[in-house]
Scaffold this motif. Structure first.
Motif, PDB file in Angstrom:
ATOM      1  N   UNK A  29       0.806  -1.217   0.000  1.00  0.00           N
ATOM      2  CA  UNK A  29       0.000   0.000   0.000  1.00  0.00           C
ATOM      3  C   UNK A  29       0.846   1.276   0.000  1.00  0.00           C
ATOM      4  N   UNK A  30       2.170   1.168  -0.017  1.00  0.00           N
ATOM      5  CA  UNK A  30       3.038   2.324   0.227  1.00  0.00           C
ATOM      6  C   UNK A  30       2.840   3.437  -0.796  1.00  0.00           C
ATOM      7  N   UNK A  31       2.479   4.618  -0.309  1.00  0.00           N
ATOM      8  CA  UNK A  31       2.259   5.773  -1.184  1.00  0.00           C
ATOM      9  C   UNK A  31       3.551   6.253  -1.844  1.00  0.00           C
ATOM     10  N   UNK A  32       4.717   5.791  -1.341  1.00  0.00           N
ATOM     11  CA  UNK A  32       5.997   6.216  -1.913  1.00  0.00           C
ATOM     12  C   UNK A  32       6.390   5.409  -3.142  1.00  0.00           C
ATOM     13  N   UNK A  33       5.721   4.317  -3.414  1.00  0.00           N
ATOM     14  CA  UNK A  33       6.085   3.493  -4.565  1.00  0.00           C
ATOM     15  C   UNK A  33       6.188   4.301  -5.867  1.00  0.00           C
ATOM     16  N   UNK A  34       5.221   5.153  -6.176  1.00  0.00           N
ATOM     17  CA  UNK A  34       5.303   5.894  -7.443  1.00  0.00           C
ATOM     18  C   UNK A  34       6.540   6.776  -7.577  1.00  0.00           C
ATOM     19  N   UNK A  35       7.222   7.093  -6.465  1.00  0.00           N
ATOM     20  CA  UNK A  35       8.410   7.934  -6.564  1.00  0.00           C
ATOM     21  C   UNK A  35       9.558   7.216  -7.271  1.00  0.00           C
ATOM     22  N   UNK A  36       9.516   5.885  -7.344  1.00  0.00           N
ATOM     23  CA  UNK A  36      10.577   5.145  -8.031  1.00  0.00           C
ATOM     24  C   UNK A  36      10.532   5.384  -9.539  1.00  0.00           C
ATOM     25  N   UNK A  37       9.381   5.825 -10.043  1.00  0.00           N
ATOM     26  CA  UNK A  37       9.269   6.100 -11.472  1.00  0.00           C
ATOM     27  C   UNK A  37      10.195   7.239 -11.892  1.00  0.00           C
ATOM     28  N   UNK A  38      10.511   8.145 -10.967  1.00  0.00           N
ATOM     29  CA  UNK A  38      11.426   9.238 -11.287  1.00  0.00           C
ATOM     30  C   UNK A  38      12.845   8.741 -11.526  1.00  0.00           C
ATOM     31  N   UNK A  39      13.127   7.516 -11.114  1.00  0.00           N
ATOM     32  CA  UNK A  39      14.454   6.924 -11.307  1.00  0.00           C
ATOM     33  C   UNK A  39      14.467   5.982 -12.506  1.00  0.00           C
ATOM     34  N   UNK A  40      13.376   6.023 -13.310  1.00  0.00           N
ATOM     35  CA  UNK A  40      13.210   5.097 -14.433  1.00  0.00           C
ATOM     36  C   UNK A  40      13.187   3.646 -13.963  1.00  0.00           C
ATOM     37  N   UNK A  41      12.621   3.447 -12.784  1.00  0.00           N
ATOM     38  CA  UNK A  41      12.447   2.110 -12.226  1.00  0.00           C
ATOM     39  C   UNK A  41      10.965   1.882 -11.925  1.00  0.00           C
ATOM     40  N   UNK A  42      10.603   0.647 -11.760  1.00  0.00           N
ATOM     41  CA  UNK A  42       9.199   0.315 -11.537  1.00  0.00           C
ATOM     42  C   UNK A  42       8.786   0.548 -10.088  1.00  0.00           C
ATOM     43  N   UNK A  43       7.580   1.083  -9.875  1.00  0.00           N
ATOM     44  CA  UNK A  43       7.037   1.178  -8.522  1.00  0.00           C
ATOM     45  C   UNK A  43       6.655  -0.190  -7.948  1.00  0.00           C
ATOM     46  N   UNK A  44       6.750  -1.232  -8.776  1.00  0.00           N
ATOM     47  CA  UNK A  44       6.434  -2.578  -8.318  1.00  0.00           C
ATOM     48  C   UNK A  44       7.600  -3.228  -7.615  1.00  0.00           C
ATOM     49  N   UNK A  45       8.066  -4.351  -8.148  1.00  0.00           N
ATOM     50  CA  UNK A  45       9.164  -5.081  -7.496  1.00  0.00           C
ATOM     51  C   UNK A  45      10.451  -4.263  -7.413  1.00  0.00           C
TER      52      UNK A  45
END
Length: 354
Positions: free
Chosen positions: A78-94
Motif C-alpha cells: 500500500x506504500x504511497x511512496x512506490x510511485x516515486x521510483x518512477x522518477x528513477x526510471x524504475x518500476x514502482x512494483x518489485x
C-alpha cells in the motif's frame, strides 16, 4: 508476470508512468516450478547533493525531512511512496522493494546543510518517504549516523518506522529524549501476523512493533502509534485493539490515515488483492472509492489522508472512542525544543586552529 514472490509485496514490475516503452512477458512453454525466483535486494550507493527536503503540504505535520534511502525493502503493497521510483526510471512494483539506493554521504551533506548561515532550526522528520529502519539499515547505518549528528548539535527530529530495529539506537534516542529532541512514531495497522506478512512482508511483525513501543516508552523516549493505513474490510477490524494495546504499552499519542492509491499504486494494489483476497477485492475497492469521492484516489489536501463520506466518518468516530477508552484522547505529542541548536562544525582536512 503477475504472481506471488516469496518475501515481496508487489506481484509485478510494471513500467513507471514516465516510460515510453512497454514490455509484456509471454509464456513460451518452458516455465517450470523450480524456475520461480526470489528477486534479490540490490543496493546502489548514491552521492546526494542535498538531503533535506522542504514540505508545504497543509496536511503533513512537518516542514522538513530527510530520507537516508530510496526504495524500501519492507515491500508494503500500500506504500504511497512506490510511485516515486518512477522518477528513477524504475518500476514502482518489485523494483521499489528490490532496487534500493543508499545515500552514503548523508551525514556529510546533512552536516553542511545544518551549518549554512541562514539555516533555521525546525524539527526534521526522518522517514517521510521510505522507512529509515528498513532491513538494509543494519549494514549501512545511515539513519544512525544522521541521529548521531542531530544529537551532537541539539537538533530535534521525528522518526516514523515499522521496524523494531529502532531499539538499536536507544543509546542516542534516550539522551535526545531527555532534552526534548525526539518523538518516535511506530506504524501498526494490524495485529494479524498472517495478514501483515502479506501486506508488509519484510517489516517487523505487529507484536514485535508493539513491544518496541513498550521498550521505547520504558526508556523515556516519547513514542506514538500510527494506525496507518486503514484499509476498509481488510485491516480496520483491529483498530480498537491496536489503540488499546498502544495505550497499555505506553504510547503518548495515536494517529491514523486511510489507504491512498496514487498513480501506479492503483494497479499494484488491485493485483495484490486478486492474488490474496479475490473474494473481497471488489468490495474493498468499492469502499476505497466511496471514501474518495467515487475515485481510487482523491488528491484533495482536505480529505486525502482520512477520506470522506459515511465510512470515513465511521472510522473517525471509532478512533475517537478507542482513544477515549485507552486514555489517549487528551494525549499530546511531545513539543520538541529548537532553542538549543548549535550549528555543527564542518569537518576540514586542515583541522582546527582554535
Amino acid at each position: 508476470m503477475i504472481r506471488q514472490h516469496k518475501g515481496r509485496g508487489a506481484a509485478s514490475n510494471p513500467e513507471g508512468r514516465f516510460e515510453s516503452t512497454r514490455f509484456q512477458a509471454e509464456d513460451d512453454g518452458w516455465h517450470r516450478e523450480e524456475d520461480e525466483h526470489r528477486p534479490a535486494t540490490e543496493v546502489r550507493e548514491e552521492l546526494a547533493r542535498s538531503v533535506i527536503t522542504r514540505n508545504d503540504s497543509p496536511d503533513v505535520g512537518f516542514d522538513q525531512a530527510t530520507n537516508p534511502y530510496r526504495g524500501c525493502e519492507h515491500g508494503c503493497i500500500y506504500c504511497y511512496a512506490r510511485p516515486s521510483h518512477a522518477y528513477l526510471n524504475l518500476s514502482p512494483g518489485l523494483d521499489f522493494e528490490t532496487k534500493l539506493f543508499a545515500k552514503t554521504n548523508l551525514e556529510e551533506i546533512l552536516r553542511a546543510e545544518l551549518s549554512k548561515r541562514g539555516y533555521v532550526c525546525k524539527p526534521i522528520n526522518i522517514g517521510s518517504n521510505t522507512d529509515p529502519y528498513q532491513p538494509i539499515e543494519k549494514r549501512w547505518r545511515l539513519t544512525r549516523a544522521a541521529l548521531a549528528l542531530l544529537n551532537e548539535c541539539n537538533h530535534p527530529c521525528t522518526i516514523v518506522t515499522k521496524n523494531a530495529l529502532i531499539e538499536r539506537d536507544l543509546d542516542i534516542l534516550v539522551p535526545m529524549a531527555q532534552r526534548k529532541l525526539v518523538q518516535v512514531f511506530l506504524s501498526i495497522n494490524s495485529l494479524d501476523n498472517k495478514l501483515a506478512s502479506k501486506l508488509e512482508p519484510r517489516a517487523s511483525a505487529p507484536h514485535r512493533r508493539m513491544k518496541a513501543v513498550e521498550t521505547l516508552a520504558n526508556a523515556g523516549v516519547p513514542v506514538g502509534v500510527l494506525v496507518a493505513p486503514i484499509i476498509p474490510a481488510l485491516n480496520e477490524r483491529d483498530l480498537e485493539a491496536i489503540v488499546e494495546q498502544a495505550g497499555a504499552a505506553g504510547a503518548n499519542s495515536i494517529g491514523y490515515t486511510c489507504v491512498r492509491l496514487p498513480h501506479e499504486l492503483k494497479q499494484l494494489f488491485r493485483e495484490w488483492l486478486e492474488l490474496h483476497y479475490p473474494d473481497r477485492a471488489a468490495h474493498i475497492i468499492s469502499l476505497i472509492q466511496q471514501m474518495n469521492g467515487g475515485k481510487d484516489y482523491d488528491a484533495n489536501f482536505a480529505t486525502r489522508m482520512r477520506g470522506q463520506g459515511v465510512f470515513a466518518d465511521i472510522i473517525r468516530k471509532r478512533v475517537q472512542v478507542a482513544m477515549r477508552k485507552a486514555g489517549l484522547d487528551r494525549a499530546w505529542d511531545t513539543v520538541l525544543d529548537t532553542s538549543g541548536f548549535v550549528a555543527p562544525r564542518i569537518v576540514s582536512p586542515q583541522g582546527e586552529l582554535f
